[in-house]
Write a protein that holds these residues in place. Structure first.
Motif, mmCIF file in Angstrom:
data_model
loop_
_atom_site.group_PDB
_atom_site.id
_atom_site.type_symbol
_atom_site.label_atom_id
_atom_site.label_comp_id
_atom_site.label_asym_id
_atom_site.label_seq_id
_atom_site.Cartn_x
_atom_site.Cartn_y
_atom_site.Cartn_z
ATOM 1 N N LEU A 36 25.531 44.916 4.801
ATOM 2 C CA LEU A 36 25.683 45.369 3.412
ATOM 3 C C LEU A 36 26.591 46.594 3.332
ATOM 4 N N SER A 37 26.352 47.567 4.204
ATOM 5 C CA SER A 37 27.173 48.786 4.174
ATOM 6 C C SER A 37 28.618 48.494 4.537
ATOM 7 N N LEU A 38 28.830 47.542 5.461
ATOM 8 C CA LEU A 38 30.199 47.167 5.834
ATOM 9 C C LEU A 38 30.913 46.493 4.668
ATOM 10 N N LEU A 39 30.222 45.566 4.004
ATOM 11 C CA LEU A 39 30.842 44.817 2.902
ATOM 12 C C LEU A 39 31.169 45.712 1.712
ATOM 13 N N ILE A 40 30.455 46.824 1.584
ATOM 14 C CA ILE A 40 30.734 47.754 0.483
ATOM 15 C C ILE A 40 31.737 48.821 0.907
ATOM 16 N N GLY A 41 31.522 49.412 2.071
ATOM 17 C CA GLY A 41 32.342 50.548 2.493
ATOM 18 C C GLY A 41 33.768 50.202 2.863
ATOM 19 N N VAL A 42 33.978 49.050 3.536
ATOM 20 C CA VAL A 42 35.333 48.689 3.972
ATOM 21 C C VAL A 42 36.266 48.419 2.792
ATOM 22 N N PRO A 43 35.902 47.558 1.833
ATOM 23 C CA PRO A 43 36.804 47.353 0.679
ATOM 24 C C PRO A 43 37.063 48.626 -0.116
ATOM 25 N N LEU A 44 36.003 49.441 -0.298
ATOM 26 C CA LEU A 44 36.196 50.697 -1.030
ATOM 27 C C LEU A 44 37.176 51.609 -0.295
ATOM 28 N N GLY A 45 37.054 51.695 1.020
ATOM 29 C CA GLY A 45 37.959 52.536 1.787
ATOM 30 C C GLY A 45 39.388 52.038 1.747
ATOM 31 N N LEU A 46 39.568 50.716 1.804
ATOM 32 C CA LEU A 46 40.911 50.144 1.731
ATOM 33 C C LEU A 46 41.582 50.451 0.397
ATOM 34 N N VAL A 47 40.884 50.133 -0.688
ATOM 35 C CA VAL A 47 41.461 50.316 -2.032
ATOM 36 C C VAL A 47 41.669 51.790 -2.324
ATOM 37 N N SER A 48 40.693 52.620 -1.983
ATOM 38 C CA SER A 48 40.794 54.052 -2.257
ATOM 39 C C SER A 48 41.944 54.690 -1.488
ATOM 40 N N GLY A 49 42.062 54.371 -0.198
ATOM 41 C CA GLY A 49 43.131 54.951 0.599
ATOM 42 C C GLY A 49 44.508 54.451 0.211
ATOM 43 N N TYR A 50 44.602 53.208 -0.232
ATOM 44 C CA TYR A 50 45.905 52.642 -0.583
ATOM 45 C C TYR A 50 46.395 53.126 -1.946
ATOM 46 N N LEU A 51 45.496 53.142 -2.938
ATOM 47 C CA LEU A 51 45.901 53.515 -4.290
ATOM 48 C C LEU A 51 45.964 55.024 -4.480
ATOM 49 N N GLY A 52 45.036 55.777 -3.863
ATOM 50 C CA GLY A 52 45.024 57.222 -4.040
ATOM 51 C C GLY A 52 44.702 57.608 -5.475
ATOM 52 N N GLY A 53 45.157 58.782 -5.888
ATOM 53 C CA GLY A 53 44.979 59.213 -7.267
ATOM 54 C C GLY A 53 43.593 59.741 -7.567
ATOM 55 N N VAL A 54 43.246 59.737 -8.857
ATOM 56 C CA VAL A 54 41.982 60.301 -9.331
ATOM 57 C C VAL A 54 40.792 59.506 -8.796
#
Length: 290
Positions: free
Chosen positions: A102-120
């Motif tokens: 569960l933590s992997l399925l939530i944390g990995v996509p969030l980290g990918l999108v957050s690191g790629y898009l950046g911003g607020v």
């Protein structure tokens, strides 16, 4: 007059370190696989009459020391310690696999999108994840266990919340460094959509540390689950679980009934050791030190 200190050549040090890491990894893998096999085949062993029902008390409950009839002895409630120790493996693996997945399925996509898009959005997510990350895992799990209640799925949810920030931080940090590489810029110049860049180019380059984190979190989750069970907040009482059995054994220790605490405790320690060794070995493979 100065004396020179003898040191091994760099290539020999690297070889020895690599050999030791591989040996420890294989030891950890063997231990982990043995526990997985125990969890799978425990019901079959019970059906064959090789172990007793872990939830069935003796007709005349009385504690018995380890013997041929009860290899690990019995508890003061009349439960067979050997059967409960084996079935405790099953409960631990169910919760740990669910929690880490569960933590992997939530944390990995969030980290990918957050690191790629950046911003607020990235700054807000980073603040929230850092806030959760600073909280002690056991304290956070205990608090969540009060909210969601007892049960395998509920215990997994309570455990997984504290691991999401770890996956998020690792994947986000790797993503922010990889997204500036030339091959990413070339892919975007050729018209690759953000979704394609994330799934095809970034994901495979930032996922190397996830297996290491998965095994180390699994080891930590076993300890926290044991803590929840010891506090009576983990699984229902009818489910054999090492932490809850240690809680039952606490009152028996002063009377000399040592076996009810020894074997569940050893099983927990051995499983944590196996997963930790496996994680350290994988870390040497994916992130070799020079």
């Amino acid at each position: 007059m100065t004396t020179s200190k003898f040191t091994l050549p760099p290539f020999l040090r690297s070889s020895l370190r690599s050999s030791l890491s591989m040996t420890l990894m294989w030891v950890g893998l063997v231990i982990t696989v043995c526990f997985i096999l125990i969890a799978i085949f425990a019901p079959l062993l019970q059906n064959l009459g090789l172990i007793q029902d872990p939830t069935a008390s003796l007709i005349n409950p009385i504690h018995e020391a380890p013997s041929f009839s009860h290899w690990f002895g019995t508890t003061r409630q009349g439960y067979d310690v050997f059967a409960r120790t084996l079935y405790g493996t099953q409960a631990a693996l169910k919760v740990v696999i669910l929690a880490t997945t569960l933590s992997l399925l939530i944390g990995v996509p969030l980290g990918l999108v957050s690191g790629y898009l950046g911003g607020v959005a990235d700054r807000i997510l980073l603040f929230l994840m850092d806030t959760v990350y600073t909280l002690p895992g056991l304290l956070l799990s205990v608090t969540l266990a009060f909210v969601v209640g007892r049960g395998i799925l509920n215990a997994a949810i309570a455990l997984s919340i504290s691991y999401v920030p770890q996956y998020y931080r690792v994947v986000r940090n790797h993503t922010t460094s990889v997204k500036t590489e030339l091959f990413i810029e070339a892919a975007k110049a050729m018209g690759a959509t953000p979704r394609r860049v994330l799934s095809r180019y970034l994901f495979l380059n930032v996922i190397q540390s996830v297996p290491v984190l998965f095994t180390l979190n699994a080891a930590d989750a076993i300890l926290i689950l044991g803590g929840l069970g010891f506090l009576g907040l983990g699984l229902p009482e009818e489910v054999p679980e090492w932490g809850y059995d240690l809680r039952l054994a606490l009152d028996a220790l002063p009377t000399g009934i040592w076996w009810t605490a020894l074997f569940p405790g050893l099983a927990m320690a051995l499983m944590v050791t196996g997963l930790s060794l496996l994680g350290e070995g994988l870390s040497e493979i994916f992130n070799p030190r020079k």
